[in-house]
Design a protein around this motif. Structure first.
Motif, PDB file in Angstrom:
ATOM      1  N   HIS A 164      14.237  -3.701  -9.199  1.00 61.40           N
ATOM      2  CA  HIS A 164      12.849  -3.888  -8.800  1.00 61.40           C
ATOM      3  C   HIS A 164      11.922  -2.771  -9.254  1.00 61.40           C
ATOM      4  CE1 HIS A 164      14.718  -6.332  -5.288  1.00 61.40           C
ATOM      5  NE2 HIS A 164      14.378  -7.143  -6.278  1.00 61.40           N
ATOM      6  N   VAL A 165      12.365  -1.533  -9.160  1.00 58.90           N
ATOM      7  CA  VAL A 165      11.488  -0.389  -9.403  1.00 58.90           C
ATOM      8  C   VAL A 165      11.454   0.017 -10.868  1.00 58.90           C
ATOM      9  CG1 VAL A 165      11.036   2.033  -8.828  1.00 58.90           C
ATOM     10  CG2 VAL A 165      11.781   0.425  -7.046  1.00 58.90           C
ATOM     11  N   VAL A 166      12.617   0.155 -11.488  1.00 62.52           N
ATOM     12  CA  VAL A 166      12.684   0.600 -12.887  1.00 62.52           C
ATOM     13  C   VAL A 166      11.875  -0.307 -13.813  1.00 62.52           C
ATOM     14  CG1 VAL A 166      14.222   0.972 -14.855  1.00 62.52           C
ATOM     15  CG2 VAL A 166      14.867   1.829 -12.597  1.00 62.52           C
ATOM     16  N   PRO A 167      11.966  -1.645 -13.702  1.00 61.27           N
ATOM     17  CA  PRO A 167      11.136  -2.488 -14.583  1.00 61.27           C
ATOM     18  C   PRO A 167       9.636  -2.265 -14.386  1.00 61.27           C
ATOM     19  CG  PRO A 167      12.904  -3.777 -13.606  1.00 61.27           C
ATOM     20  CD  PRO A 167      12.904  -2.462 -12.903  1.00 61.27           C
ATOM     21  N   MET A 168       9.193  -1.975 -13.169  1.00 61.17           N
ATOM     22  CA  MET A 168       7.772  -1.745 -12.935  1.00 61.17           C
ATOM     23  C   MET A 168       7.313  -0.446 -13.593  1.00 61.17           C
ATOM     24  SD  MET A 168       7.200  -2.992  -8.992  1.00 61.17           S
ATOM     25  CE  MET A 168       5.430  -2.792  -9.142  1.00 61.17           C
TER      26      MET A 168
ATOM     27  N   ALA B  10       0.821  -1.208   0.000  1.00 58.24           N
ATOM     28  CA  ALA B  10       0.000   0.000   0.000  1.00 58.24           C
ATOM     29  C   ALA B  10       0.860   1.265   0.000  1.00 58.24           C
ATOM     30  CB  ALA B  10      -0.931  -0.002   1.203  1.00 58.24           C
ATOM     31  N   ARG B  11       2.042   1.182   0.546  1.00 58.11           N
ATOM     32  CA  ARG B  11       2.925   2.361   0.564  1.00 58.11           C
ATOM     33  C   ARG B  11       3.846   2.383  -0.642  1.00 58.11           C
ATOM     34  NH1 ARG B  11       6.861   4.387   5.507  1.00 58.11           N
ATOM     35  NH2 ARG B  11       7.992   5.968   4.314  1.00 58.11           N
ATOM     36  N   LEU B  12       4.326   1.195  -1.056  1.00 56.98           N
ATOM     37  CA  LEU B  12       5.347   1.153  -2.091  1.00 56.98           C
ATOM     38  C   LEU B  12       4.795   1.419  -3.489  1.00 56.98           C
ATOM     39  CD1 LEU B  12       8.344   0.807  -2.149  1.00 56.98           C
ATOM     40  CD2 LEU B  12       8.052  -1.639  -2.510  1.00 56.98           C
ATOM     41  N   LEU B  13       3.654   0.814  -3.830  1.00 55.10           N
ATOM     42  CA  LEU B  13       3.110   1.001  -5.177  1.00 55.10           C
ATOM     43  C   LEU B  13       2.786   2.470  -5.472  1.00 55.10           C
ATOM     44  CD1 LEU B  13       0.918  -2.189  -5.659  1.00 55.10           C
ATOM     45  CD2 LEU B  13       3.077  -1.638  -6.771  1.00 55.10           C
ATOM     46  N   PRO B  14       2.115   3.201  -4.565  1.00 50.92           N
ATOM     47  CA  PRO B  14       1.909   4.625  -4.836  1.00 50.92           C
ATOM     48  C   PRO B  14       3.201   5.422  -4.943  1.00 50.92           C
ATOM     49  CG  PRO B  14       0.371   3.860  -3.163  1.00 50.92           C
ATOM     50  CD  PRO B  14       1.362   2.754  -3.376  1.00 50.92           C
ATOM     51  N   THR B  15       4.244   4.978  -4.242  1.00 47.66           N
ATOM     52  CA  THR B  15       5.533   5.663  -4.347  1.00 47.66           C
ATOM     53  C   THR B  15       6.161   5.421  -5.710  1.00 47.66           C
ATOM     54  OG1 THR B  15       5.903   5.451  -1.961  1.00 47.66           O
ATOM     55  CG2 THR B  15       7.827   5.891  -3.325  1.00 47.66           C
ATOM     56  N   ILE B  16       6.130   4.173  -6.171  1.00 49.07           N
ATOM     57  CA  ILE B  16       6.731   3.838  -7.467  1.00 49.07           C
ATOM     58  C   ILE B  16       6.006   4.554  -8.599  1.00 49.07           C
ATOM     59  CG2 ILE B  16       7.111   1.946  -9.106  1.00 49.07           C
ATOM     60  CD1 ILE B  16       7.510   0.105  -6.691  1.00 49.07           C
ATOM     61  N   PHE B  17       4.686   4.614  -8.513  1.00 52.63           N
ATOM     62  CA  PHE B  17       3.894   5.209  -9.593  1.00 52.63           C
ATOM     63  C   PHE B  17       3.451   6.637  -9.262  1.00 52.63           C
ATOM     64  CE2 PHE B  17       2.644   0.549 -10.053  1.00 52.63           C
ATOM     65  CZ  PHE B  17       3.638   0.306 -10.987  1.00 52.63           C
ATOM     66  N   SER B  18       4.225   7.318  -8.452  1.00 47.03           N
ATOM     67  CA  SER B  18       3.852   8.665  -8.023  1.00 47.03           C
ATOM     68  C   SER B  18       3.895   9.685  -9.154  1.00 47.03           C
ATOM     69  CB  SER B  18       4.763   9.130  -6.879  1.00 47.03           C
ATOM     70  OG  SER B  18       6.127   9.156  -7.295  1.00 47.03           O
ATOM     71  N   PHE B  19       4.449   9.322 -10.303  1.00 47.89           N
ATOM     72  CA  PHE B  19       4.454  10.242 -11.440  1.00 47.89           C
ATOM     73  C   PHE B  19       3.060  10.351 -12.074  1.00 47.89           C
ATOM     74  CE2 PHE B  19       5.463   6.042 -13.074  1.00 47.89           C
ATOM     75  CZ  PHE B  19       4.698   5.939 -14.232  1.00 47.89           C
ATOM     76  N   VAL B  20       2.164   9.443 -11.724  1.00 45.83           N
ATOM     77  CA  VAL B  20       0.791   9.482 -12.244  1.00 45.83           C
ATOM     78  C   VAL B  20      -0.001  10.541 -11.489  1.00 45.83           C
ATOM     79  CG1 VAL B  20      -1.350   8.161 -12.468  1.00 45.83           C
ATOM     80  CG2 VAL B  20       0.842   7.072 -12.956  1.00 45.83           C
ATOM     81  N   ASP B  21      -0.750  11.360 -12.206  1.00 43.44           N
ATOM     82  CA  ASP B  21      -1.572  12.395 -11.574  1.00 43.44           C
ATOM     83  C   ASP B  21      -2.784  11.756 -10.894  1.00 43.44           C
ATOM     84  OD1 ASP B  21       0.130  14.367 -12.624  1.00 43.44           O
ATOM     85  OD2 ASP B  21      -1.006  14.423 -14.512  1.00 43.44           O
ATOM     86  N   ASP B  22      -3.160  12.318  -9.748  1.00 41.86           N
ATOM     87  CA  ASP B  22      -4.346  11.868  -9.007  1.00 41.86           C
ATOM     88  C   ASP B  22      -4.312  10.363  -8.757  1.00 41.86           C
ATOM     89  OD1 ASP B  22      -5.391  14.500  -9.107  1.00 41.86           O
ATOM     90  OD2 ASP B  22      -6.248  14.115 -11.086  1.00 41.86           O
ATOM     91  N   LEU B  23      -3.148   9.847  -8.424  1.00 43.52           N
ATOM     92  CA  LEU B  23      -2.993   8.400  -8.238  1.00 43.52           C
ATOM     93  C   LEU B  23      -3.791   7.907  -7.038  1.00 43.52           C
ATOM     94  CD1 LEU B  23      -1.399   5.789  -9.092  1.00 43.52           C
ATOM     95  CD2 LEU B  23       0.185   6.376  -7.262  1.00 43.52           C
ATOM     96  N   LYS B  24      -4.500   6.813  -7.243  1.00 44.12           N
ATOM     97  CA  LYS B  24      -5.201   6.126  -6.159  1.00 44.12           C
ATOM     98  C   LYS B  24      -4.848   4.646  -6.236  1.00 44.12           C
ATOM     99  CE  LYS B  24      -9.205   9.244  -5.954  1.00 44.12           C
ATOM    100  NZ  LYS B  24      -8.701  10.188  -6.974  1.00 44.12           N
ATOM    101  N   TYR B  25      -4.691   4.032  -5.077  1.00 46.39           N
ATOM    102  CA  TYR B  25      -4.371   2.605  -5.003  1.00 46.39           C
ATOM    103  C   TYR B  25      -5.358   1.921  -4.078  1.00 46.39           C
ATOM    104  CZ  TYR B  25      -2.173  -1.730  -3.459  1.00 46.39           C
ATOM    105  OH  TYR B  25      -1.943  -3.045  -3.134  1.00 46.39           O
ATOM    106  N   GLN B  26      -5.824   0.745  -4.491  1.00 49.79           N
ATOM    107  CA  GLN B  26      -6.640  -0.086  -3.626  1.00 49.79           C
ATOM    108  C   GLN B  26      -6.399  -1.546  -3.972  1.00 49.79           C
ATOM    109  OE1 GLN B  26     -10.781   0.889  -4.122  1.00 49.79           O
ATOM    110  NE2 GLN B  26     -10.849   0.275  -6.259  1.00 49.79           N
ATOM    111  N   LYS B  27      -6.751  -2.395  -3.045  1.00 54.10           N
ATOM    112  CA  LYS B  27      -6.515  -3.830  -3.235  1.00 54.10           C
ATOM    113  C   LYS B  27      -7.772  -4.589  -2.841  1.00 54.10           C
ATOM    114  CE  LYS B  27      -3.421  -7.600  -1.781  1.00 54.10           C
ATOM    115  NZ  LYS B  27      -2.908  -7.943  -3.115  1.00 54.10           N
TER     116      LYS B  27
END
Length: 325
Positions: free
Chosen positions: A294-298, A102-119
Motif C-alpha cells: 500500500h505505501v511503497v507504490p504511493m 488526514a493522518r496517513l497521507l502526511p505520514t506516507i509523504f513525510s519525506f517532503v519538506d514543509d508538507l501540507k495536506y488538505q482535502k
C-alpha cells in the motif's frame, strides 16, 4: 529524468515504515479494545435493565408483570442506554476512521519538506491556471491536495474534476491530477498544450476564443494529438519545437492513458494528468495497512510525478529565448 533521483533514501523510508507500522499497531489495538468494550458495555446495560425489571415486578400488578407502564419506560430507557453505550465503546474507532486520510497521507509523504495536506479546499495556484488548459467549465470539485518542496523546488499536487452543466447531465471536461510548480525561468506570456480538439470545437474556439494563437511543433505525432496555443508565438515557438515537444513525447510513454496537458504562465508551470482512479488511493479503512503493498507504490508514484514535474518546470529554461513580442 530518473524517478529514482526523487525517491527518499533508505533511512527516510525506514522511518516512514516504522511510523506506518506504529500507526497500524495503534489501529489494531483500538479495534481489539472496541471489540471487548462493545459486548461488555451492552451486556452490562442488559443486566441492569433485567435487575430493575425484576425489582419492578415485586410491586407491580400481577396482570402487569414485565409490561407495566414503568416497565415500558425502563425498556425505552434501556434502548437509549444501549445506543449511548455502543457509541461510547466505538468512539475511538470512529475517530481513527475520520482521521485516516488526514493522518496517513502526511505520514506516507513525510519525506517532503514543509508538507501540507488538505482535502476539498481550493489550492493556492488554482486561480493562476490558464483556463485554456481545461476548456469550458462552470464547476470545479477539489479532493486531496499535498504541497511542499522536494529536491529544491516547491509544488502543489491536487485532484480535481472540472465539469460543464448541461440540460441532461453534467459533462466532465477534466478529471485527474494537477501539478503546479514554479518554473526556473519565467515565460513571457501564456503557452498551453492540450489534447487535440475536433474541427467543430476548433472552429468555434477560433471565433469566440481569447487571443491565444495556434502554433505547431513540427512533430507530426504531437501535432495530431495536441493543440499548442500562446499569446507570444515568438517566445513559444522555440519551446514547442524543442523542450516541450520532448517532454510531451516522454509523457506519452509514461502516462499513455490520455494525453497530458501542459501550461506555462509567467513563473508558473502546470502539468495536468487525466486519470479516473484516485491518485492518493488508500485501502479501505477496515482493511489492514501493509507497507509494501500500500505505501511503497504511493511513494513511487509521487516520486514519478515529481520527476515529471521537474522536467516540465525546465521547459522554458532555454539558452536563448526571445523577449515578449
Amino acid at each position: 529524468m530518473d524517478t529514482q533521483d526523487f525517491m527518499p533514501n533508505e533511512t527516510v523510508l525506514a522511518r516512514i515504515r516504522a511510523d506506518i507500522e506504529a500507526y497500524e499497531a495503534e489501529r489494531q489495538t483500538t479495534r481489539r479494545n472496541a471489540a471487548i468494550r462493545v459486548p461488555a458495555y451492552l451486556i452490562s446495560i442488559i443486566v441492569i435493565v433485567v435487575i430493575l425489571a425484576l425489582a419492578l415486578n415485586s410491586f407491580a400488578d400481577p396482570n402487569e408483570q414485565w409490561v407495566s407502564a414503568l416497565h415500558v419506560f425502563l425498556y425505552v430507557g434501556g434502548l437509549v442506554a444501549l445506543f449511548v453505550a455502543y457509541r461510547s465503546a466505538t468512539s475511538p474507532v470512529r475517530r481513527l476512521q475520520t482521521s485516516f486520510r488526514a493522518r496517513l497521507l502526511p505520514t506516507i509523504f513525510s519525506f517532503v519538506d514543509d508538507l501540507k495536506y488538505q482535502k476539498g479546499a481550493t489550492p493556492a495556484s488554482a486561480a493562476r491556471l490558464p483556463k485554456d488548459t481545461i476548456g469550458d467549465f462552470d464547476r470545479i470539485t477539489y479532493d486531496d491536495e499535498i504541497s511542499g518542496a522536494w529536491q529544491g523546488f516547491g509544488f502543489e499536487i491536487y485532484e480535481a474534476v472540472f465539469s460543464q452543466r448541461s440540460v441532461k447531465a453534467p459533462s466532465t471536461v477534466f478529471r485527474g491530477v494537477v501539478v503546479a510548480l514554479e518554473t526556473e525561468r519565467a515565460f513571457p506570456g501564456v503557452l498551453v498544450a492540450t489534447r487535440k480538439a475536433n474541427r467543430v470545437s476548433s472552429f468555434f474556439h477560433g471565433i469566440f476564443g481569447n487571443d491565444l494563437q495556434e502554433i505547431r511543433s513540427g512533430v507530426d505525432v504531437l501535432d495530431s494529438a495536441y493543440d499548442f496555443r500562446t499569446d507570444n508565438p515568438t517566445a513559444a515557438l522555440p519551446l514547442v519545437t524543442g523542450r516541450m515537444a520532448q517532454a510531451l513525447q516522454w509523457l506519452g510513454e509514461a502516462w499513455p492513458e490520455e494525453p497530458a496537458r501542459i501550461a506555462l504562465k509567467d513563473r508558473d508551470a502546470f502539468l495536468l494528468l487525466p486519470q479516473s482512479k484516485n491518485f492518493f488511493e488508500l485501502p479501505d479503512v477496515s482493511l489492514p495497512l501493509d507497507y509494501k503493498s500500500h505505501v511503497v507504490p504511493m511513494i513511487a508514484d509521487l516520486a514519478s510525478l515529481l520527476a515529471t514535474g521537474a522536467l516540465v518546470r525546465r521547459i522554458g529554461d532555454a539558452d536563448a529565448r526571445p523577449e515578449r513580442s
